[in-house]
Design a protein around this motif. Structure first.
Motif, PDB file in Angstrom:
ATOM      1  N   MET A  84      48.445  46.367  60.277  1.00  0.00           N
ATOM      2  CA  MET A  84      48.667  45.115  59.391  1.00  0.00           C
ATOM      3  C   MET A  84      49.533  45.482  58.216  1.00  0.00           C
ATOM      4  O   MET A  84      50.266  44.719  57.796  1.00  0.00           O
ATOM      5  N   MET A  85      49.372  46.723  57.629  1.00  0.00           N
ATOM      6  CA  MET A  85      50.009  47.032  56.251  1.00  0.00           C
ATOM      7  C   MET A  85      51.415  47.284  56.671  1.00  0.00           C
ATOM      8  O   MET A  85      52.229  47.035  55.771  1.00  0.00           O
ATOM      9  N   ALA A  86      51.519  48.097  57.617  1.00  0.00           N
ATOM     10  CA  ALA A  86      52.984  48.381  58.324  1.00  0.00           C
ATOM     11  C   ALA A  86      53.650  46.840  58.552  1.00  0.00           C
ATOM     12  O   ALA A  86      54.789  46.500  58.317  1.00  0.00           O
ATOM     13  N   ASN A  87      53.073  45.778  59.159  1.00  0.00           N
ATOM     14  CA  ASN A  87      53.807  44.542  59.486  1.00  0.00           C
ATOM     15  C   ASN A  87      53.765  43.697  58.348  1.00  0.00           C
ATOM     16  O   ASN A  87      54.824  42.825  58.431  1.00  0.00           O
ATOM     17  N   ALA A  88      52.929  43.868  57.324  1.00  0.00           N
ATOM     18  CA  ALA A  88      53.185  42.972  56.206  1.00  0.00           C
ATOM     19  C   ALA A  88      54.408  43.206  55.597  1.00  0.00           C
ATOM     20  O   ALA A  88      54.942  42.351  54.791  1.00  0.00           O
ATOM     21  N   CYS A  89      55.016  44.643  55.609  1.00  0.00           N
ATOM     22  CA  CYS A  89      56.348  44.630  54.954  1.00  0.00           C
ATOM     23  C   CYS A  89      57.553  43.938  55.704  1.00  0.00           C
ATOM     24  O   CYS A  89      58.561  43.691  55.059  1.00  0.00           O
ATOM     25  N   THR A  90      57.264  43.477  56.764  1.00  0.00           N
ATOM     26  CA  THR A  90      58.126  42.776  57.503  1.00  0.00           C
ATOM     27  C   THR A  90      58.280  41.313  56.961  1.00  0.00           C
ATOM     28  O   THR A  90      59.256  40.719  57.088  1.00  0.00           O
ATOM     29  N   TYR A  91      57.087  40.913  56.101  1.00  0.00           N
ATOM     30  CA  TYR A  91      57.119  39.451  55.593  1.00  0.00           C
ATOM     31  C   TYR A  91      58.250  39.664  54.447  1.00  0.00           C
ATOM     32  O   TYR A  91      58.603  38.540  54.149  1.00  0.00           O
ATOM     33  N   ILE A  92      58.782  40.483  54.067  1.00  0.00           N
ATOM     34  CA  ILE A  92      59.736  40.561  52.811  1.00  0.00           C
ATOM     35  C   ILE A  92      60.923  39.776  53.444  1.00  0.00           C
ATOM     36  O   ILE A  92      61.790  39.299  52.699  1.00  0.00           O
ATOM     37  N   ILE A  93      61.305  40.067  54.832  1.00  0.00           N
ATOM     38  CA  ILE A  93      62.438  39.480  55.278  1.00  0.00           C
ATOM     39  C   ILE A  93      62.139  37.764  55.105  1.00  0.00           C
ATOM     40  O   ILE A  93      63.371  37.167  54.717  1.00  0.00           O
ATOM     41  N   GLY A  94      61.459  37.497  55.606  1.00  0.00           N
ATOM     42  CA  GLY A  94      61.096  36.050  55.974  1.00  0.00           C
ATOM     43  C   GLY A  94      61.139  35.485  54.394  1.00  0.00           C
ATOM     44  O   GLY A  94      61.554  34.372  54.036  1.00  0.00           O
ATOM     45  N   PHE A  95      60.647  36.236  53.394  1.00  0.00           N
ATOM     46  CA  PHE A  95      60.488  35.801  51.897  1.00  0.00           C
ATOM     47  C   PHE A  95      61.805  35.660  51.417  1.00  0.00           C
ATOM     48  O   PHE A  95      62.073  34.646  50.498  1.00  0.00           O
ATOM     49  N   ALA A  96      62.664  36.607  51.432  1.00  0.00           N
ATOM     50  CA  ALA A  96      64.093  36.533  51.278  1.00  0.00           C
ATOM     51  C   ALA A  96      64.992  35.462  51.482  1.00  0.00           C
ATOM     52  O   ALA A  96      65.492  34.836  51.010  1.00  0.00           O
ATOM     53  N   GLY A  97      64.911  35.191  53.040  1.00  0.00           N
ATOM     54  CA  GLY A  97      65.387  34.196  53.654  1.00  0.00           C
ATOM     55  C   GLY A  97      64.981  32.922  52.987  1.00  0.00           C
ATOM     56  O   GLY A  97      65.744  31.770  52.751  1.00  0.00           O
ATOM     57  N   LEU A 135      66.413  48.007  62.186  1.00  0.00           N
ATOM     58  CA  LEU A 135      64.987  48.919  61.979  1.00  0.00           C
ATOM     59  C   LEU A 135      64.726  49.677  63.296  1.00  0.00           C
ATOM     60  O   LEU A 135      64.155  50.727  63.450  1.00  0.00           O
ATOM     61  N   LEU A 136      65.034  48.864  64.383  1.00  0.00           N
ATOM     62  CA  LEU A 136      65.042  49.293  65.847  1.00  0.00           C
ATOM     63  C   LEU A 136      65.773  50.757  66.083  1.00  0.00           C
ATOM     64  O   LEU A 136      65.576  51.641  66.642  1.00  0.00           O
ATOM     65  N   ILE A 137      67.137  50.283  65.805  1.00  0.00           N
ATOM     66  CA  ILE A 137      68.201  51.287  65.877  1.00  0.00           C
ATOM     67  C   ILE A 137      67.710  52.415  65.039  1.00  0.00           C
ATOM     68  O   ILE A 137      68.244  53.825  65.406  1.00  0.00           O
ATOM     69  N   SER A 138      67.318  52.330  63.721  1.00  0.00           N
ATOM     70  CA  SER A 138      67.031  53.397  62.924  1.00  0.00           C
ATOM     71  C   SER A 138      65.587  54.416  63.276  1.00  0.00           C
ATOM     72  O   SER A 138      65.251  55.136  62.757  1.00  0.00           O
ATOM     73  N   ASP A 139      65.008  53.820  64.433  1.00  0.00           N
ATOM     74  CA  ASP A 139      64.041  54.767  65.093  1.00  0.00           C
ATOM     75  C   ASP A 139      62.768  54.669  64.279  1.00  0.00           C
ATOM     76  O   ASP A 139      61.974  55.757  64.071  1.00  0.00           O
ATOM     77  N   LEU A 140      62.470  53.332  63.736  1.00  0.00           N
ATOM     78  CA  LEU A 140      61.250  53.340  63.064  1.00  0.00           C
ATOM     79  C   LEU A 140      60.075  53.267  63.722  1.00  0.00           C
ATOM     80  O   LEU A 140      58.799  53.638  63.504  1.00  0.00           O
ATOM     81  N   TYR A 141      60.308  52.681  65.259  1.00  0.00           N
ATOM     82  CA  TYR A 141      59.136  52.515  66.068  1.00  0.00           C
ATOM     83  C   TYR A 141      58.772  54.314  66.366  1.00  0.00           C
ATOM     84  O   TYR A 141      57.528  54.371  66.694  1.00  0.00           O
ATOM     85  N   HIS A 142      59.658  55.292  66.349  1.00  0.00           N
ATOM     86  CA  HIS A 142      59.242  56.435  66.593  1.00  0.00           C
ATOM     87  C   HIS A 142      58.287  57.127  65.322  1.00  0.00           C
ATOM     88  O   HIS A 142      57.287  57.704  65.654  1.00  0.00           O
ATOM     89  N   TYR A 143      58.657  56.659  64.312  1.00  0.00           N
ATOM     90  CA  TYR A 143      57.523  56.915  63.158  1.00  0.00           C
ATOM     91  C   TYR A 143      56.235  56.360  63.116  1.00  0.00           C
ATOM     92  O   TYR A 143      55.341  57.042  62.720  1.00  0.00           O
ATOM     93  N   LEU A 144      56.435  55.152  63.633  1.00  0.00           N
ATOM     94  CA  LEU A 144      55.079  54.419  63.830  1.00  0.00           C
ATOM     95  C   LEU A 144      54.150  55.147  64.926  1.00  0.00           C
ATOM     96  O   LEU A 144      52.985  55.295  64.580  1.00  0.00           O
ATOM     97  N   LYS A 247      56.927  53.097  55.508  1.00  0.00           N
ATOM     98  CA  LYS A 247      56.482  54.411  55.597  1.00  0.00           C
ATOM     99  C   LYS A 247      55.457  54.677  54.416  1.00  0.00           C
ATOM    100  O   LYS A 247      54.459  55.318  54.385  1.00  0.00           O
ATOM    101  N   LEU A 248      55.894  54.076  53.134  1.00  0.00           N
ATOM    102  CA  LEU A 248      55.259  54.176  51.989  1.00  0.00           C
ATOM    103  C   LEU A 248      53.695  53.643  52.095  1.00  0.00           C
ATOM    104  O   LEU A 248      52.372  54.138  51.833  1.00  0.00           O
ATOM    105  N   MET A 249      53.668  52.294  52.527  1.00  0.00           N
ATOM    106  CA  MET A 249      52.247  51.776  53.057  1.00  0.00           C
ATOM    107  C   MET A 249      51.475  52.364  53.862  1.00  0.00           C
ATOM    108  O   MET A 249      50.376  52.731  53.622  1.00  0.00           O
ATOM    109  N   LEU A 250      51.869  53.085  55.188  1.00  0.00           N
ATOM    110  CA  LEU A 250      51.319  53.842  55.895  1.00  0.00           C
ATOM    111  C   LEU A 250      50.548  55.080  55.058  1.00  0.00           C
ATOM    112  O   LEU A 250      49.409  55.410  55.328  1.00  0.00           O
ATOM    113  N   ARG A 251      51.541  55.863  54.374  1.00  0.00           N
ATOM    114  CA  ARG A 251      50.834  57.030  53.589  1.00  0.00           C
ATOM    115  C   ARG A 251      49.895  56.653  52.479  1.00  0.00           C
ATOM    116  O   ARG A 251      48.644  57.340  52.412  1.00  0.00           O
TER     117      ARG A 251
END
Length: 261
Positions: A84-97, A135-144, A247-251
């Motif tokens: 949930m903390m990792a997913n909450a970071c994606t809310y930044i996109i909707g907020f900015a839009g 984010l998918l192209i940047s291999d973020l899912y590998h980090y997750l 990455k910061l939130m996961l750490r």
């Protein structure tokens, strides 16, 4: 040939590993999307749990089913918190839009996002697909995947020490960063719309016979989306900021669960 053998103790340990991983997959970015079939989520969680349980074996000591159920609940909380903390970071996109559409004048124009099953603004929906693809192209899912697997090294099964004060601080950090990164993404549109509003205000004083309200709406939409086209080259940088925030939130969450916070 791969040969896995299970005893009752290793199977009980495997189930707890599966609980944490499945909880993480259910809510994490990319993996937890509604467009991902449930069978894929379950199969991926089961296979990853087998690999983790074999690579990081651990000892499990408990008395009775009640204590085992308590351990399962703790593993569920651990997996859900990480996801949930990792997913909450994606809310930044909707907020900015949403903030961009407020400046442009399209905040009431909502459309359905099948990925999140929510109503989102037009720009927020466009930014969501663009940045998530980056984010998918940047291999973020590998980090997750690596993060949830490595979490068993720092936080073994039934070894969580919840530092609620540190976890609350991480939530505050997330909220602050959400506003900060969101405003940085929408800053070009905000600055141009503010300058344009000043110009329209001056023109309303100079030529009061013109209906600046009717003219301004059309101009703001045109200028706003012209700025979006010009600043599309900044989307990779915005995706990089969101990826670093994940990455910061996961750490921070992991640090708050093994007592070092």
């Amino acid at each position: 040939m791969i040969n896995y053998t299970f005893s009752l103790l290793t199977f009980e340990y495997y189930l707890l590993v599966l609980v944490r991983i499945a909880s993480f997959v259910a809510v994490a970015p990319f993996f937890g999307l509604n467009s991902v079939p449930t069978r894929v989520k379950v199969g991926f969680s089961a296979v990853l749990a087998i690999l983790v349980a074999q690579a990081m074996p651990g000892e499990l000591v408990y008395d009775g089913m009640i204590e085992y159920a308590i351990i399962a609940v703790k593993e569920t909380i651990t997996g859900l918190t990480l996801g949930m903390m990792a997913n909450a970071c994606t809310y930044i996109i909707g907020f900015a839009g949403h903030m961009i559409d407020m400046q442009v004048g399209l905040s009431m124009a909502q459309e359905y996002n099948p990925m999140t099953r929510t109503q989102e603004s037009i720009t927020g929906n466009m930014y969501y697909y663009a940045i998530m693809l980056l984010l998918l192209i940047s291999d973020l899912y590998h980090y997750l995947i690596k993060a949830v697997a490595d979490s068993f090294t720092l936080i073994p099964v039934n070894a969580q020490i919840f530092n609620w004060e540190y976890l609350a601080d991480s939530m505050v950090t997330l909220i602050v960063d959400l506003f900060m990164i969101g405003f940085r993404i929408m800053l070009p549109v905000f600055a141009c719309c503010m300058v344009m509003n000043c110009i329209l205000g001056i023109m309303a004083k100079v030529a009061p016979q013109m209906n600046m309200f009717a003219v301004g709406i059309q101009i703001k939409i045109f200028v706003g989306y012209a700025i979006l086209v010009v600043t599309v080259i900044l989307l990779p940088r915005a995706a990089a900021m969101i990826g670093e925030e994940v990455k910061l939130m996961l750490r921070m969450v992991v640090k708050g669960m093994y007592g070092a916070g």
